[in-house]
Write a protein that holds these residues in place. Sequence first.
Motif, short mmCIF file in Angstrom:
data_model
loop_
_atom_site.label_atom_id
_atom_site.label_comp_id
_atom_site.label_asym_id
_atom_site.label_seq_id
_atom_site.Cartn_x
_atom_site.Cartn_y
_atom_site.Cartn_z
N GLY A 130 0.82 -1.21 0.00
CA GLY A 130 0.00 0.00 0.00
C GLY A 130 0.85 1.25 0.00
N ARG A 131 1.92 1.25 0.79
CA ARG A 131 2.81 2.42 0.83
C ARG A 131 3.52 2.61 -0.51
NH1 ARG A 131 3.74 0.34 6.04
NH2 ARG A 131 5.66 -0.69 5.38
N ALA A 132 3.92 1.49 -1.13
CA ALA A 132 4.59 1.59 -2.43
C ALA A 132 3.63 2.13 -3.49
CB ALA A 132 5.13 0.22 -2.85
N LEU A 133 2.39 1.70 -3.45
CA LEU A 133 1.40 2.20 -4.41
C LEU A 133 1.11 3.68 -4.19
CD1 LEU A 133 -1.05 -0.84 -4.51
CD2 LEU A 133 0.44 -0.08 -6.36
N ALA A 134 1.03 4.07 -2.92
CA ALA A 134 0.78 5.49 -2.61
C ALA A 134 1.91 6.35 -3.17
CB ALA A 134 0.64 5.68 -1.11
N ALA A 135 3.14 5.84 -3.09
CA ALA A 135 4.28 6.59 -3.63
C ALA A 135 4.20 6.74 -5.14
CB ALA A 135 5.59 5.89 -3.24
N ARG A 136 3.48 5.84 -5.79
CA ARG A 136 3.29 5.92 -7.24
C ARG A 136 2.16 6.90 -7.61
NH1 ARG A 136 2.77 -0.08 -9.82
NH2 ARG A 136 4.67 -1.03 -8.97
N GLY A 137 1.40 7.32 -6.62
CA GLY A 137 0.29 8.21 -6.89
C GLY A 137 -1.06 7.56 -6.80
N VAL A 138 -1.10 6.28 -6.41
CA VAL A 138 -2.39 5.60 -6.23
C VAL A 138 -3.07 6.16 -4.98
CG1 VAL A 138 -3.48 3.37 -5.72
CG2 VAL A 138 -1.59 3.49 -7.36
N ASP A 139 -4.37 6.35 -5.06
CA ASP A 139 -5.16 6.84 -3.93
C ASP A 139 -5.40 5.68 -2.96
OD1 ASP A 139 -6.88 8.10 -2.19
OD2 ASP A 139 -8.62 8.04 -3.55
N VAL A 140 -4.54 5.57 -1.97
CA VAL A 140 -4.62 4.47 -1.00
C VAL A 140 -5.47 4.90 0.19
CG1 VAL A 140 -3.31 3.03 0.60
CG2 VAL A 140 -2.46 3.43 -1.72
N ARG A 141 -6.51 4.13 0.47
CA ARG A 141 -7.42 4.44 1.57
C ARG A 141 -7.39 3.32 2.60
NH1 ARG A 141 -12.69 6.59 -1.97
NH2 ARG A 141 -11.51 8.13 -3.20
N THR A 142 -7.69 3.67 3.85
CA THR A 142 -7.62 2.70 4.93
C THR A 142 -9.01 2.40 5.47
OG1 THR A 142 -5.43 3.51 5.57
CG2 THR A 142 -6.63 2.22 7.21
N MET A 143 -9.34 1.12 5.51
CA MET A 143 -10.62 0.71 6.08
C MET A 143 -10.59 0.85 7.61
SD MET A 143 -11.04 -2.88 4.03
CE MET A 143 -9.95 -3.17 2.64
N ARG A 144 -11.74 0.98 8.19
CA ARG A 144 -11.84 1.08 9.65
C ARG A 144 -12.16 -0.29 10.22
NH1 ARG A 144 -15.26 5.79 10.60
NH2 ARG A 144 -17.08 4.45 10.33
N VAL A 145 -11.54 -0.59 11.36
CA VAL A 145 -11.84 -1.84 12.06
C VAL A 145 -12.37 -1.53 13.45
CG1 VAL A 145 -10.09 -3.17 10.81
CG2 VAL A 145 -9.47 -2.07 12.96
N GLY A 146 -13.17 -2.45 13.99
CA GLY A 146 -13.71 -2.28 15.33
C GLY A 146 -12.80 -2.89 16.38
N PRO A 147 -13.19 -2.84 17.65
CA PRO A 147 -12.37 -3.41 18.73
C PRO A 147 -12.16 -4.91 18.59
CG PRO A 147 -14.05 -1.93 19.59
CD PRO A 147 -14.37 -2.11 18.15
N ASP A 148 -13.04 -5.57 17.83
CA ASP A 148 -12.87 -7.01 17.60
C ASP A 148 -11.95 -7.30 16.42
OD1 ASP A 148 -14.51 -6.16 15.57
OD2 ASP A 148 -16.12 -7.60 15.94
N GLY A 149 -11.51 -6.23 15.73
CA GLY A 149 -10.63 -6.41 14.58
C GLY A 149 -11.36 -6.59 13.26
N ARG A 150 -12.68 -6.65 13.30
CA ARG A 150 -13.45 -6.85 12.07
C ARG A 150 -13.59 -5.54 11.29
NH1 ARG A 150 -16.73 -11.71 10.73
NH2 ARG A 150 -18.67 -10.56 11.01
N ILE A 151 -13.54 -5.64 9.99
CA ILE A 151 -13.69 -4.47 9.13
C ILE A 151 -15.12 -3.96 9.21
CG2 ILE A 151 -13.79 -3.77 6.69
CD1 ILE A 151 -11.35 -5.62 6.26
N ASP A 152 -15.26 -2.65 9.33
CA ASP A 152 -16.56 -1.99 9.35
C ASP A 152 -17.08 -1.95 7.92
OD1 ASP A 152 -18.63 -0.09 9.28
OD2 ASP A 152 -17.74 1.12 10.87
N THR A 207 -8.72 -12.79 14.20
CA THR A 207 -10.01 -12.32 13.70
C THR A 207 -10.27 -12.84 12.30
OG1 THR A 207 -9.87 -10.29 15.00
CG2 THR A 207 -11.36 -10.27 13.11
N VAL A 208 -11.49 -13.33 12.08
CA VAL A 208 -11.93 -13.79 10.76
C VAL A 208 -12.72 -12.67 10.10
CG1 VAL A 208 -13.25 -15.51 9.48
CG2 VAL A 208 -12.02 -16.18 11.56
N GLN A 209 -12.28 -12.23 8.93
CA GLN A 209 -12.95 -11.14 8.24
C GLN A 209 -14.12 -11.67 7.39
OE1 GLN A 209 -12.48 -8.20 9.01
NE2 GLN A 209 -10.35 -7.93 9.67
#
Length: 393
Positions: A108-130, A156-158
């Motif tokens: 993700g960091r390498a792609l961001a350096a290329r100019g890709v719009d890298v976004r981060t998902m949010r996770v809850g206290p259980d580690g599951r993606i919102d 955590t199982v996603q």
Amino acid sequence: MKKLIYLDGCATTRVDDEVFEAMLPFLREEYGNPSSPHVLGKRARRAVDEAAASVAALMGADPADVVFTSGATEGNNLALLGMFGHDDRAPVGGLFCPTDHKSSLAIGRALAARGVDVRTMRVGPDGRIDLQHLAGLLDLHSRVATTAWVNSEIGTVQPVAAMAALCHEVGTMLHVDAAQAAGRVPLRVREAEIDTMSLSGHKIRGPKGVGALYVRPEIRHRLRPVMFGGGQYELRSGTIPTHLVVGLGKACELALARLDAERRRAVELRATALDMLRAGLPGVRVNGDPRHGVPHVLNVVLPGVRGESLVSSLSTVALATGSACNSGSQEPSHVLTAIGLSAQDANSSVRICLDASMPFEDLVLGLDLIVERARDLAGVVVAMGGHAPFSPS
């Protein structure tokens, strides 16, 4: 030499005896190159094809969908980097999970350096993606989203099938790192409509240095190779290491056959481990939510104990504070801080990975040593005679 109690199966596993025996002939007598047209090459090719069928069976895929790699790290790179080009003109984006293995986050960091719009998902206290947050992040420019099916630190199982459905609504592909999921949850990759998925042999009692990447045939044309050579596979060149591929195939065959029994056994081992920790160390807290995790991974906060100190002071018990890729870092686990733990609690946490094949007596001995050493480090006063050995009811 004292017996070593191994509780770090998320980092790597011992090669199964049946896997070892299956590999041996291809190191000596059956040493042909699978790409060669002569009889030795043809026999090697047959072994590779049989291994592909075993890997595909574990994945819930077709053998033609399997590309052999050096492991999940390479598979993640092939899938994620292969979905982008250096000459992309239109705005493109990628979505990453903050608790994933660093082999994904570094991409993700390498792609961001290329100019890709890298976004981060949010996770809850259980580690599951919102999932609601994910839906809000996705748009027509989102090329790929990625997550680990099972988290390597808290288990955590996603909800990968639900994620795939959301992604496909806007034409986004979903890549899944299944390194910790293989052999622990039913994969059924076609049923979940996952686009690409990676796994590693050494996480399922296979050899190091080999893995596989599943590529859904409908999206194969959208992936670009990241390395070039003889074209042994369209997406991945290089001489196929027959002995490693055979070992991976056998490991996948055994993992599929043992899946249900090993899960039940892991549930029993986890209950014993947690009972012992709670009985010997008041205030122990579990990181993550066991209702949404695999039983093989137990991550706990040990109040008053620095996890690194505990791990390094145990000469006959092998456990870890987190993923092996973080072992040289003094920073608190990025997984634990992402789910809301303070730096202090994160640094007081350890990960116990349970091998369903381990003798019950070994687990009890290992946990007894962990509790004893943790009490010493925490300065807990123990009554004369110490604490009694654990005895399950």
